[in-house]
Design a protein around this motif. Structure first.
Motif, PDB file in Angstrom:
ATOM      1  N   PRO A 100       0.827  -1.219   0.000  1.00 55.05           N
ATOM      2  CA  PRO A 100       0.000   0.000   0.000  1.00 55.05           C
ATOM      3  C   PRO A 100       0.853   1.256   0.000  1.00 55.05           C
ATOM      4  N   ARG A 101       0.499   2.197  -0.871  1.00 48.64           N
ATOM      5  CA  ARG A 101       1.285   3.420  -1.024  1.00 48.64           C
ATOM      6  C   ARG A 101       1.022   4.400   0.101  1.00 48.64           C
ATOM      7  N   PHE A 102       2.035   5.192   0.418  1.00 49.79           N
ATOM      8  CA  PHE A 102       1.880   6.269   1.378  1.00 49.79           C
ATOM      9  C   PHE A 102       1.057   7.382   0.745  1.00 49.79           C
ATOM     10  N   LYS A 103       0.039   7.854   1.453  1.00 54.96           N
ATOM     11  CA  LYS A 103      -0.815   8.922   0.940  1.00 54.96           C
ATOM     12  C   LYS A 103      -0.379  10.232   1.578  1.00 54.96           C
ATOM     13  N   SER A 104       0.230  11.086   0.776  1.00 59.84           N
ATOM     14  CA  SER A 104       0.754  12.349   1.276  1.00 59.84           C
ATOM     15  C   SER A 104      -0.369  13.315   1.626  1.00 59.84           C
ATOM     16  N   LYS A 105      -0.123  14.144   2.635  1.00 60.03           N
ATOM     17  CA  LYS A 105      -1.098  15.159   3.022  1.00 60.03           C
ATOM     18  C   LYS A 105      -1.160  16.254   1.958  1.00 60.03           C
ATOM     19  N   LYS A 106      -0.025  16.490   1.292  1.00 59.63           N
ATOM     20  CA  LYS A 106       0.040  17.570   0.306  1.00 59.63           C
ATOM     21  C   LYS A 106      -0.410  17.117  -1.075  1.00 59.63           C
ATOM     22  N   ARG A 107       0.099  15.978  -1.511  1.00 62.33           N
ATOM     23  CA  ARG A 107      -0.244  15.484  -2.847  1.00 62.33           C
ATOM     24  C   ARG A 107      -1.098  14.241  -2.697  1.00 62.33           C
ATOM     25  N   ASN A 108      -2.361  14.435  -2.643  1.00 66.71           N
ATOM     26  CA  ASN A 108      -3.245  13.288  -2.530  1.00 66.71           C
ATOM     27  C   ASN A 108      -4.514  13.561  -3.302  1.00 66.71           C
ATOM     28  N   LYS A 109      -5.320  12.542  -3.448  1.00 67.26           N
ATOM     29  CA  LYS A 109      -6.617  12.710  -4.073  1.00 67.26           C
ATOM     30  C   LYS A 109      -7.574  13.080  -2.951  1.00 67.26           C
ATOM     31  N   ASN A 110      -8.107  14.284  -2.994  1.00 65.59           N
ATOM     32  CA  ASN A 110      -9.014  14.730  -1.938  1.00 65.59           C
ATOM     33  C   ASN A 110     -10.354  14.033  -2.098  1.00 65.59           C
ATOM     34  N   SER A 111     -10.577  12.995  -1.318  1.00 65.30           N
ATOM     35  CA  SER A 111     -11.850  12.284  -1.376  1.00 65.30           C
ATOM     36  C   SER A 111     -12.104  11.585  -0.048  1.00 65.30           C
ATOM     37  N   TYR A 112     -13.373  11.324   0.193  1.00 66.37           N
ATOM     38  CA  TYR A 112     -13.723  10.527   1.367  1.00 66.37           C
ATOM     39  C   TYR A 112     -14.980   9.734   1.064  1.00 66.37           C
ATOM     40  N   SER A 113     -15.101   8.578   1.705  1.00 66.55           N
ATOM     41  CA  SER A 113     -16.248   7.699   1.506  1.00 66.55           C
ATOM     42  C   SER A 113     -16.992   7.531   2.814  1.00 66.55           C
ATOM     43  N   THR A 114     -18.285   7.352   2.700  1.00 67.42           N
ATOM     44  CA  THR A 114     -19.103   7.084   3.883  1.00 67.42           C
ATOM     45  C   THR A 114     -20.188   6.081   3.523  1.00 67.42           C
ATOM     46  N   LEU A 115     -20.498   5.194   4.467  1.00 74.08           N
ATOM     47  CA  LEU A 115     -21.518   4.168   4.245  1.00 74.08           C
ATOM     48  C   LEU A 115     -22.886   4.663   4.690  1.00 74.08           C
ATOM     49  N   CYS A 116     -23.907   4.115   4.072  1.00 74.23           N
ATOM     50  CA  CYS A 116     -25.278   4.450   4.448  1.00 74.23           C
ATOM     51  C   CYS A 116     -25.746   3.465   5.520  1.00 74.23           C
ATOM     52  N   ILE A 117     -25.912   3.966   6.747  1.00 69.66           N
ATOM     53  CA  ILE A 117     -26.388   3.151   7.863  1.00 69.66           C
ATOM     54  C   ILE A 117     -27.530   3.906   8.533  1.00 69.66           C
ATOM     55  N   ASN A 118     -28.648   3.237   8.735  1.00 69.10           N
ATOM     56  CA  ASN A 118     -29.843   3.821   9.366  1.00 69.10           C
ATOM     57  C   ASN A 118     -30.306   5.097   8.657  1.00 69.10           C
ATOM     58  N   GLU A 119     -30.296   5.077   7.318  1.00 75.95           N
ATOM     59  CA  GLU A 119     -30.781   6.213   6.513  1.00 75.95           C
ATOM     60  C   GLU A 119     -30.060   7.526   6.832  1.00 75.95           C
ATOM     61  N   ASN A 120     -28.747   7.468   7.131  1.00 74.28           N
ATOM     62  CA  ASN A 120     -28.013   8.706   7.425  1.00 74.28           C
ATOM     63  C   ASN A 120     -27.664   9.479   6.146  1.00 74.28           C
ATOM     64  N   ILE A 121     -27.803   8.831   4.980  1.00 72.06           N
ATOM     65  CA  ILE A 121     -27.595   9.493   3.689  1.00 72.06           C
ATOM     66  C   ILE A 121     -28.903   9.409   2.916  1.00 72.06           C
ATOM     67  N   THR A 122     -29.386  10.555   2.456  1.00 72.92           N
ATOM     68  CA  THR A 122     -30.606  10.560   1.649  1.00 72.92           C
ATOM     69  C   THR A 122     -30.396  11.384   0.390  1.00 72.92           C
ATOM     70  N   LEU A 123     -31.161  11.049  -0.646  1.00 72.54           N
ATOM     71  CA  LEU A 123     -31.101  11.739  -1.923  1.00 72.54           C
ATOM     72  C   LEU A 123     -32.530  12.085  -2.314  1.00 72.54           C
ATOM     73  N   SER A 124     -32.900  13.390  -2.224  1.00 76.03           N
ATOM     74  CA  SER A 124     -34.270  13.774  -2.564  1.00 76.03           C
ATOM     75  C   SER A 124     -34.345  15.243  -2.953  1.00 76.03           C
ATOM     76  N   ASN A 125     -35.206  15.547  -3.901  1.00 77.14           N
ATOM     77  CA  ASN A 125     -35.496  16.917  -4.349  1.00 77.14           C
ATOM     78  C   ASN A 125     -34.246  17.704  -4.745  1.00 77.14           C
ATOM     79  N   GLY A 126     -33.304  17.050  -5.408  1.00 79.39           N
ATOM     80  CA  GLY A 126     -32.091  17.735  -5.852  1.00 79.39           C
ATOM     81  C   GLY A 126     -31.097  18.018  -4.740  1.00 79.39           C
TER      82      GLY A 126
END
Length: 187
Positions: free
Chosen positions: A26-52
């Motif tokens: 596994p590669r070292f992920k630099s604080k300066k040169r990295n892909k700015n992204s994050y993932s989160t799982l949907c548990i107990n309807e904490n993520i919703t998609l409605s009305n745009g």
């Protein structure tokens, strides 16, 4: 959830490293040169998609441009929010659904072959002219990158110039993707 997800990614990377011979460490992920992204799982309807709007934990409601409608039987699994070098944000939303793929009887066949001069050549003799998007922007890009290289690291002007260069690269990338999608749609 986001921190747990990053640990899951790290765990998967180590498992792949020990199980599969071709997967590297596994590669070292630099604080300066990295892909700015994050993932989160949907548990107990904490993520919703409605009305745009997309509602994410900790962040709240975010207005979004939704590219296609989601059927009711689809179940939301996770969301990955990522930032491009030019500063735009994208949310990749993963859904789960139960559906059987129907097999189709094939009537027409088309053969594609790699072409040195153009993108490809098909069995009908068509050879689409590949527009040189990068070549068209090369001089402008070189000028902007020269400006960037002369600026002092950490300055606001350097950051503005970095955004200019990133937008040029992004434009070329988008043009290339657009061309390829249109070609695949024609085929």
């Amino acid at each position: 959830m986001a921190l747990q997800q990053s640990l899951r990614h790290l765990d998967t990377a180590f498992q792949n490293f020990f199980k599969q011979p071709k997967t590297g460490f596994p590669r070292f992920k630099s604080k300066k040169r990295n892909k700015n992204s994050y993932s989160t799982l949907c548990i107990n309807e904490n993520i919703t998609l409605s009305n745009g709007y997309l509602r994410l934990p900790k962040i709240g409601q975010i207005r979004l441009k939704q590219h296609r409608s989601v059927p009711d039987e689809y179940r939301l699994k996770s969301v990955t929010v990522s930032q491009t070098p030019s500063g735009k944000y994208y949310a990749s939303i993963l859904f789960e659904y139960e559906d059987q793929v129907q097999e189709k009887e094939l009537q027409k066949f088309l053969g594609l072959d790699f072409s040195m001069h153009e993108l490809y050549r098909d069995s009908n003799g068509k050879e689409p002219a590949y527009p040189g998007y990068y070549r068209n922007v090369e001089k402008k890009l070189a000028r902007e990158q020269r400006k960037l290289s002369r600026m002092q690291k950490g300055s606001n002007n350097r950051n503005k110039q970095r955004l200019k260069v990133a937008k040029l690269h992004e434009k070329v990338s988008n043009q290339r993707k657009d061309f390829l999608h249109k070609q695949s749609r024609q085929i």
